[in-house]
Design an enzyme around this catalytic site. Sequence first.
Site, PDB file in Angstrom:
ATOM      1  CB  CYS A   1      71.141  25.098  29.501  1.00 11.38           C
ATOM      2  SG  CYS A   1      70.130  23.708  30.012  1.00 11.38           S
TER       3      CYS A   1
ATOM      4  CB  CYS B   1      70.700  21.887  27.502  1.00 14.83           C
ATOM      5  SG  CYS B   1      69.451  22.874  28.299  1.00 14.83           S
ATOM      6  CG  ASP B   2      74.321  22.633  25.984  1.00 21.32           C
ATOM      7  OD1 ASP B   2      73.585  21.974  25.244  1.00 21.32           O
ATOM      8  OD2 ASP B   2      74.262  23.870  26.091  1.00 21.32           O
TER       9      ASP B   2
END
Length: 308
Positions: free
Chosen positions: A131, A134-135
Amino acid sequence: MEQVVIIGTGCAGLAAAIYTARANLSPLVLTGVTPGGLLTTTSIVENYPGFPDGVDGFELMNRMQKQAEKFGAKVKFATVDSVDFTKSPFWITVDGELVVSKTVIIATGAGHRHLGLASEAKLDKKGITYCATCDGALPVFRNKPLVVVGGGDSACEEALYLTRFGSVVYLVHRRDVLRASRIMAERVLSNPKIKPIWDSVVTDVLDVQQDKVTAVRLKNLKTSQEQVVDCAGVFVAIGHQPNTTLFKGQVEMDDNGYIVRRNGAATSVAGVFVAGDCSDHVYRQAITAAGMGCAAAIEVERHLAAIS
Ligand code: NAP
Protein backbone atom coordinates in the site's frame (compact mmCIF):
# COMPACT_ATOMS: atom_id res chain seq x y z
CA MET A 1 -31.76 -12.46 17.40
CA GLU A 2 -30.56 -10.25 14.52
CA GLN A 3 -32.58 -9.84 11.34
CA VAL A 4 -29.39 -9.46 9.30
CA VAL A 5 -25.67 -9.56 9.98
CA ILE A 6 -23.39 -8.00 7.40
CA ILE A 7 -19.80 -9.24 7.45
CA GLY A 8 -17.48 -6.62 5.98
CA THR A 9 -17.51 -2.84 5.63
CA GLY A 10 -16.15 -2.16 2.17
CA CYS A 11 -18.39 -0.66 -0.51
CA ALA A 12 -20.49 -3.82 -0.71
CA GLY A 13 -21.03 -4.19 3.03
CA LEU A 14 -21.79 -0.53 3.65
CA ALA A 15 -24.15 -0.22 0.69
CA ALA A 16 -25.98 -3.29 2.04
CA ALA A 17 -25.98 -1.62 5.46
CA ILE A 18 -27.56 1.58 4.09
CA TYR A 19 -30.31 -0.35 2.32
CA THR A 20 -31.10 -2.79 5.14
CA ALA A 21 -31.00 0.05 7.69
CA ARG A 22 -33.44 2.09 5.63
CA ALA A 23 -35.66 -1.01 5.54
CA ASN A 24 -35.73 -0.84 9.38
CA LEU A 25 -33.81 -4.09 9.79
CA SER A 26 -31.18 -2.57 12.17
CA PRO A 27 -28.34 -4.50 10.56
CA LEU A 28 -25.40 -5.58 12.69
CA VAL A 29 -22.38 -4.67 10.56
CA LEU A 30 -19.05 -6.28 11.47
CA THR A 31 -15.98 -4.42 10.25
CA GLY A 32 -13.28 -7.10 10.34
CA VAL A 33 -9.66 -5.98 10.59
CA THR A 34 -9.88 -3.43 7.74
CA PRO A 35 -12.83 -1.13 8.45
CA GLY A 36 -13.85 0.51 5.19
CA GLY A 37 -12.15 -2.21 3.16
CA LEU A 38 -9.45 -1.91 0.53
CA LEU A 39 -10.69 1.45 -0.76
CA THR A 40 -9.41 3.07 2.44
CA THR A 41 -5.90 2.29 1.19
CA THR A 42 -6.49 4.07 -2.14
CA SER A 43 -5.73 7.74 -2.60
CA ILE A 44 -8.10 9.51 -4.98
CA VAL A 45 -11.02 7.54 -6.42
CA GLU A 46 -11.79 9.17 -9.76
CA ASN A 47 -14.44 6.82 -11.12
CA TYR A 48 -17.07 6.72 -8.39
CA PRO A 49 -20.12 8.51 -9.82
CA GLY A 50 -21.01 11.82 -8.24
CA PHE A 51 -17.48 13.07 -7.55
CA PRO A 52 -16.26 15.01 -10.61
CA ASP A 53 -13.07 16.02 -8.76
CA GLY A 54 -12.49 12.55 -7.31
CA VAL A 55 -12.85 11.57 -3.67
CA ASP A 56 -10.37 10.27 -1.13
CA GLY A 57 -10.99 6.53 -0.61
CA PHE A 58 -11.00 6.81 3.18
CA GLU A 59 -13.36 9.79 3.04
CA LEU A 60 -15.77 7.94 0.76
CA MET A 61 -15.95 4.94 3.08
CA ASN A 62 -16.32 7.17 6.12
CA ARG A 63 -19.29 8.88 4.50
CA MET A 64 -20.89 5.55 3.60
CA GLN A 65 -20.56 4.37 7.22
CA LYS A 66 -22.11 7.60 8.54
CA GLN A 67 -24.95 7.25 6.06
CA ALA A 68 -25.63 3.68 7.22
CA GLU A 69 -25.46 4.65 10.91
CA LYS A 70 -27.81 7.56 10.35
CA PHE A 71 -30.51 5.05 9.38
CA GLY A 72 -29.82 2.71 12.29
CA ALA A 73 -27.01 0.35 11.22
CA LYS A 74 -25.01 -0.96 14.19
CA VAL A 75 -21.42 -0.86 12.97
CA LYS A 76 -19.14 -2.83 15.29
CA PHE A 77 -15.35 -3.09 15.14
CA ALA A 78 -15.18 -6.85 15.45
CA THR A 79 -13.79 -9.94 13.77
CA VAL A 80 -15.75 -13.08 12.94
CA ASP A 81 -14.06 -16.22 14.32
CA SER A 82 -16.34 -18.79 12.67
CA VAL A 83 -19.76 -19.28 11.11
CA ASP A 84 -22.25 -22.13 11.12
CA PHE A 85 -24.67 -21.94 8.21
CA THR A 86 -25.76 -25.58 8.49
CA LYS A 87 -28.91 -24.60 10.37
CA SER A 88 -31.17 -21.57 10.35
CA PRO A 89 -31.08 -19.15 12.13
CA PHE A 90 -27.37 -18.88 11.47
CA TRP A 91 -24.64 -18.87 14.12
CA ILE A 92 -21.77 -16.43 13.89
CA THR A 93 -19.03 -16.36 16.51
CA VAL A 94 -17.74 -12.81 16.84
CA ASP A 95 -14.66 -12.20 19.00
CA GLY A 96 -15.65 -15.24 21.06
CA GLU A 97 -19.33 -14.33 21.42
CA LEU A 98 -22.24 -16.02 19.69
CA VAL A 99 -24.47 -13.93 17.42
CA VAL A 100 -27.60 -15.52 15.93
CA SER A 101 -29.17 -14.08 12.80
CA LYS A 102 -32.01 -14.87 10.41
CA THR A 103 -29.96 -13.75 7.41
CA VAL A 104 -26.32 -12.97 6.59
CA ILE A 105 -24.66 -10.88 3.89
CA ILE A 106 -21.05 -11.87 3.21
CA ALA A 107 -19.10 -8.84 1.98
CA THR A 108 -15.57 -9.68 3.08
CA GLY A 109 -13.87 -8.37 -0.06
CA ALA A 110 -10.42 -9.37 -1.19
CA GLY A 111 -6.88 -8.94 0.08
CA HIS A 112 -3.55 -8.26 -1.58
CA ARG A 113 -1.94 -11.06 -3.57
CA HIS A 114 1.65 -11.82 -2.55
CA LEU A 115 4.66 -12.68 -4.70
CA GLY A 116 5.20 -15.87 -2.71
CA LEU A 117 8.93 -15.38 -2.09
CA ALA A 118 10.55 -16.40 1.20
CA SER A 119 12.37 -13.05 1.33
CA GLU A 120 9.05 -11.25 0.78
CA ALA A 121 7.62 -12.68 3.99
CA LYS A 122 10.81 -11.92 5.94
CA LEU A 123 11.01 -8.30 4.78
CA ASP A 124 7.30 -7.55 5.07
CA LYS A 125 6.95 -4.08 6.67
CA LYS A 126 10.74 -3.75 6.50
CA GLY A 127 10.66 -2.17 3.07
CA ILE A 128 8.08 -4.42 1.40
CA THR A 129 4.55 -3.09 1.42
CA TYR A 130 1.24 -3.58 -0.37
CA CYS A 131 0.00 0.00 0.00
CA ALA A 132 1.83 3.06 -1.28
CA THR A 133 -0.81 5.39 0.14
CA CYS A 134 -0.28 3.92 3.60
CA ASP A 135 3.52 3.70 3.59
CA GLY A 136 4.90 5.73 0.68
CA ALA A 137 5.59 8.86 2.71
CA LEU A 138 7.74 7.06 5.29
CA PRO A 139 11.19 8.65 5.70
CA VAL A 140 12.91 5.40 4.69
CA PHE A 141 11.55 5.78 1.15
CA ARG A 142 12.30 9.51 0.67
CA ASN A 143 14.57 10.36 -2.26
CA LYS A 144 15.44 6.70 -2.71
CA PRO A 145 14.88 4.41 -5.71
CA LEU A 146 11.64 2.45 -5.29
CA VAL A 147 10.20 -0.59 -7.06
CA VAL A 148 6.53 -1.22 -7.88
CA VAL A 149 5.58 -4.72 -9.06
CA GLY A 150 2.57 -5.21 -11.35
CA GLY A 151 1.01 -3.82 -14.51
CA GLY A 152 -2.58 -3.12 -13.53
CA ASP A 153 -4.36 0.05 -12.40
CA SER A 154 -3.21 -0.50 -8.83
CA ALA A 155 0.46 -0.73 -9.82
CA CYS A 156 0.15 2.39 -11.97
CA GLU A 157 -1.61 4.28 -9.21
CA GLU A 158 1.07 3.25 -6.72
CA ALA A 159 3.88 4.21 -9.10
CA LEU A 160 2.37 7.64 -9.77
CA TYR A 161 1.85 8.29 -6.08
CA LEU A 162 5.39 7.24 -5.23
CA THR A 163 6.92 9.73 -7.67
CA ARG A 164 6.23 12.31 -4.92
CA PHE A 165 8.70 10.60 -2.62
CA GLY A 166 11.17 8.37 -4.47
CA SER A 167 14.13 9.52 -6.53
CA VAL A 168 13.02 7.11 -9.28
CA VAL A 169 10.22 4.53 -9.45
CA TYR A 170 10.90 1.29 -11.32
CA LEU A 171 7.72 -0.39 -12.53
CA VAL A 172 8.44 -4.11 -12.89
CA HIS A 173 5.91 -5.90 -15.06
CA ARG A 174 5.97 -9.49 -16.30
CA ARG A 175 4.81 -8.52 -19.79
CA ASP A 176 5.59 -5.60 -22.13
CA VAL A 177 2.06 -4.21 -22.16
CA LEU A 178 0.31 -2.74 -19.13
CA ARG A 179 -3.00 -4.25 -18.07
CA ALA A 180 -4.03 -0.87 -16.64
CA SER A 181 -6.71 1.33 -18.21
CA ARG A 182 -5.43 3.51 -21.03
CA ILE A 183 -5.61 6.75 -19.06
CA MET A 184 -3.53 5.33 -16.20
CA ALA A 185 -1.05 3.68 -18.56
CA GLU A 186 -0.55 6.96 -20.42
CA ARG A 187 0.06 8.86 -17.20
CA VAL A 188 2.63 6.30 -16.09
CA LEU A 189 4.46 6.03 -19.38
CA SER A 190 4.72 9.80 -19.77
CA ASN A 191 6.06 10.37 -16.24
CA PRO A 192 9.82 10.93 -16.38
CA LYS A 193 10.31 9.60 -12.85
CA ILE A 194 8.82 6.18 -13.70
CA LYS A 195 11.08 3.67 -15.45
CA PRO A 196 9.28 0.54 -16.64
CA ILE A 197 11.20 -2.73 -16.58
CA TRP A 198 9.33 -5.00 -18.98
CA ASP A 199 9.00 -8.79 -19.21
CA SER A 200 10.50 -9.18 -15.77
CA VAL A 201 9.66 -10.82 -12.47
CA VAL A 202 11.11 -10.39 -9.00
CA THR A 203 12.97 -13.58 -8.03
CA ASP A 204 14.36 -12.32 -4.71
CA VAL A 205 14.22 -9.29 -2.44
CA LEU A 206 17.51 -8.32 -0.79
CA ASP A 207 18.72 -8.16 1.91
CA VAL A 208 17.33 -10.51 4.52
CA GLN A 209 20.70 -10.48 6.33
CA GLN A 210 20.45 -6.73 6.88
CA ASP A 211 16.75 -7.04 7.81
CA LYS A 212 15.78 -4.31 5.31
CA VAL A 213 15.16 -3.88 1.61
CA THR A 214 18.27 -2.86 -0.33
CA ALA A 215 17.55 -4.27 -3.82
CA VAL A 216 15.51 -6.69 -5.92
CA ARG A 217 16.82 -9.48 -8.12
CA LEU A 218 14.93 -9.52 -11.41
CA LYS A 219 14.72 -12.08 -14.18
CA ASN A 220 13.79 -11.19 -17.73
CA LEU A 221 11.31 -13.84 -18.84
CA LYS A 222 12.24 -13.47 -22.53
CA THR A 223 16.04 -13.51 -22.22
CA SER A 224 16.43 -15.24 -18.81
CA GLN A 225 18.93 -12.51 -17.96
CA GLU A 226 19.13 -11.48 -14.32
CA GLN A 227 19.82 -8.08 -12.87
CA VAL A 228 19.95 -6.57 -9.41
CA VAL A 229 18.23 -3.20 -9.01
CA ASP A 230 19.03 -1.17 -5.90
CA CYS A 231 15.99 0.17 -4.07
CA ALA A 232 14.79 1.09 -0.59
CA GLY A 233 11.25 -0.16 -1.01
CA VAL A 234 9.19 -2.73 -2.89
CA PHE A 235 5.50 -2.00 -3.42
CA VAL A 236 3.68 -5.15 -4.52
CA ALA A 237 0.50 -4.46 -6.54
CA ILE A 238 -0.25 -7.70 -8.37
CA GLY A 239 -3.94 -8.07 -7.68
CA HIS A 240 -6.07 -9.59 -5.01
CA GLN A 241 -7.45 -12.81 -3.57
CA PRO A 242 -10.87 -13.21 -1.95
CA ASN A 243 -11.17 -13.13 1.86
CA THR A 244 -13.29 -16.25 2.09
CA THR A 245 -11.31 -18.78 4.17
CA LEU A 246 -13.88 -18.36 6.96
CA PHE A 247 -16.65 -19.72 4.74
CA LYS A 248 -14.90 -22.83 3.38
CA GLY A 249 -17.29 -25.78 3.60
CA GLN A 250 -20.21 -23.46 4.44
CA VAL A 251 -21.07 -21.97 1.04
CA GLU A 252 -20.16 -23.01 -2.48
CA MET A 253 -16.95 -21.47 -3.87
CA ASP A 254 -15.10 -21.70 -7.15
CA ASP A 255 -11.57 -23.12 -7.49
CA ASN A 256 -10.03 -19.73 -6.65
CA GLY A 257 -12.04 -19.27 -3.46
CA TYR A 258 -14.60 -16.81 -4.85
CA ILE A 259 -18.09 -17.40 -3.46
CA VAL A 260 -20.44 -18.56 -6.19
CA ARG A 261 -23.22 -16.02 -6.62
CA ARG A 262 -26.55 -17.05 -8.17
CA ASN A 263 -29.73 -15.15 -9.09
CA GLY A 264 -28.26 -11.79 -8.15
CA ALA A 265 -26.97 -12.17 -4.62
CA ALA A 266 -27.86 -15.65 -3.39
CA THR A 267 -25.33 -18.29 -2.28
CA SER A 268 -25.75 -22.06 -2.01
CA VAL A 269 -27.40 -21.50 1.41
CA ALA A 270 -30.91 -19.96 1.52
CA GLY A 271 -30.76 -16.82 3.67
CA VAL A 272 -27.02 -16.27 3.17
CA PHE A 273 -26.27 -13.66 0.54
CA VAL A 274 -23.02 -12.34 -0.91
CA ALA A 275 -21.81 -9.07 -2.42
CA GLY A 276 -18.63 -7.48 -3.70
CA ASP A 277 -15.10 -8.62 -4.43
CA CYS A 278 -15.33 -11.86 -2.40
CA SER A 279 -17.64 -13.09 -5.16
CA ASP A 280 -16.43 -11.03 -8.12
CA HIS A 281 -13.14 -11.49 -9.95
CA VAL A 282 -14.37 -9.77 -13.09
CA TYR A 283 -15.42 -6.17 -12.37
CA ARG A 284 -13.90 -5.47 -8.92
CA GLN A 285 -14.94 -1.83 -8.83
CA ALA A 286 -16.24 0.24 -5.94
CA ILE A 287 -19.43 0.97 -7.84
CA THR A 288 -20.10 -2.66 -8.79
CA ALA A 289 -19.43 -3.77 -5.21
CA ALA A 290 -21.86 -1.12 -3.95
CA GLY A 291 -24.45 -2.27 -6.51
CA MET A 292 -24.10 -5.86 -5.35
CA GLY A 293 -24.49 -4.72 -1.74
CA CYS A 294 -27.76 -3.08 -2.70
CA ALA A 295 -28.93 -6.24 -4.47
CA ALA A 296 -28.04 -8.41 -1.46
CA ALA A 297 -29.96 -6.06 0.86
CA ILE A 298 -33.07 -6.25 -1.32
CA GLU A 299 -32.80 -10.06 -1.40
CA VAL A 300 -32.54 -10.09 2.41
CA GLU A 301 -35.77 -8.08 2.67
CA ARG A 302 -37.54 -10.50 0.31
CA HIS A 303 -36.21 -13.53 2.17
CA LEU A 304 -37.30 -12.18 5.57
CA ALA A 305 -40.75 -11.41 4.18
CA ALA A 306 -40.98 -14.95 2.78
CA ILE A 307 -40.02 -16.72 6.05
CA SER A 308 -42.05 -14.52 8.41
P1 NAP B 1 -5.18 -6.54 -11.81
O1 NAP B 1 -5.91 -5.67 -12.76
O2 NAP B 1 -5.59 -7.96 -11.65
O3 NAP B 1 -3.64 -6.46 -12.21
C1 NAP B 1 -2.70 -7.28 -11.56
C2 NAP B 1 -1.37 -7.08 -12.25
O4 NAP B 1 -0.38 -7.84 -11.54
C3 NAP B 1 -1.36 -7.53 -13.70
O5 NAP B 1 -0.62 -6.65 -14.47
C4 NAP B 1 -0.71 -8.91 -13.61
O6 NAP B 1 0.05 -9.22 -14.75
C5 NAP B 1 0.24 -8.74 -12.45
N1 NAP B 1 0.48 -9.99 -11.72
C6 NAP B 1 -0.45 -10.85 -11.23
N2 NAP B 1 0.15 -11.87 -10.58
C7 NAP B 1 1.47 -11.66 -10.68
C8 NAP B 1 2.62 -12.33 -10.20
N3 NAP B 1 2.51 -13.47 -9.48
N4 NAP B 1 3.83 -11.82 -10.47
C9 NAP B 1 3.96 -10.67 -11.18
N5 NAP B 1 2.92 -9.96 -11.66
C10 NAP B 1 1.68 -10.45 -11.41
O7 NAP B 1 -5.24 -5.94 -10.31
P2 NAP B 1 -5.29 -4.42 -9.82
O8 NAP B 1 -4.33 -3.58 -10.54
O9 NAP B 1 -5.20 -4.52 -8.33
O10 NAP B 1 -6.75 -3.93 -10.19
C11 NAP B 1 -7.89 -4.65 -9.72
C12 NAP B 1 -9.17 -3.96 -10.22
O11 NAP B 1 -9.33 -2.71 -9.55
C13 NAP B 1 -9.14 -3.68 -11.71
O12 NAP B 1 -10.43 -3.86 -12.22
C14 NAP B 1 -8.74 -2.24 -11.79
O13 NAP B 1 -9.22 -1.59 -12.95
C15 NAP B 1 -9.38 -1.67 -10.52
N6 NAP B 1 -8.63 -0.49 -10.03
C16 NAP B 1 -9.01 0.74 -10.48
C17 NAP B 1 -8.34 1.87 -10.04
C18 NAP B 1 -8.77 3.23 -10.51
O14 NAP B 1 -9.55 3.30 -11.44
N7 NAP B 1 -8.31 4.30 -9.92
C19 NAP B 1 -7.24 1.76 -9.18
C20 NAP B 1 -6.85 0.48 -8.78
C21 NAP B 1 -7.56 -0.63 -9.21
P3 NAP B 1 -0.69 -9.53 -16.16
O15 NAP B 1 -1.12 -8.22 -16.68
O16 NAP B 1 0.40 -10.17 -16.95
O17 NAP B 1 -1.81 -10.47 -15.82
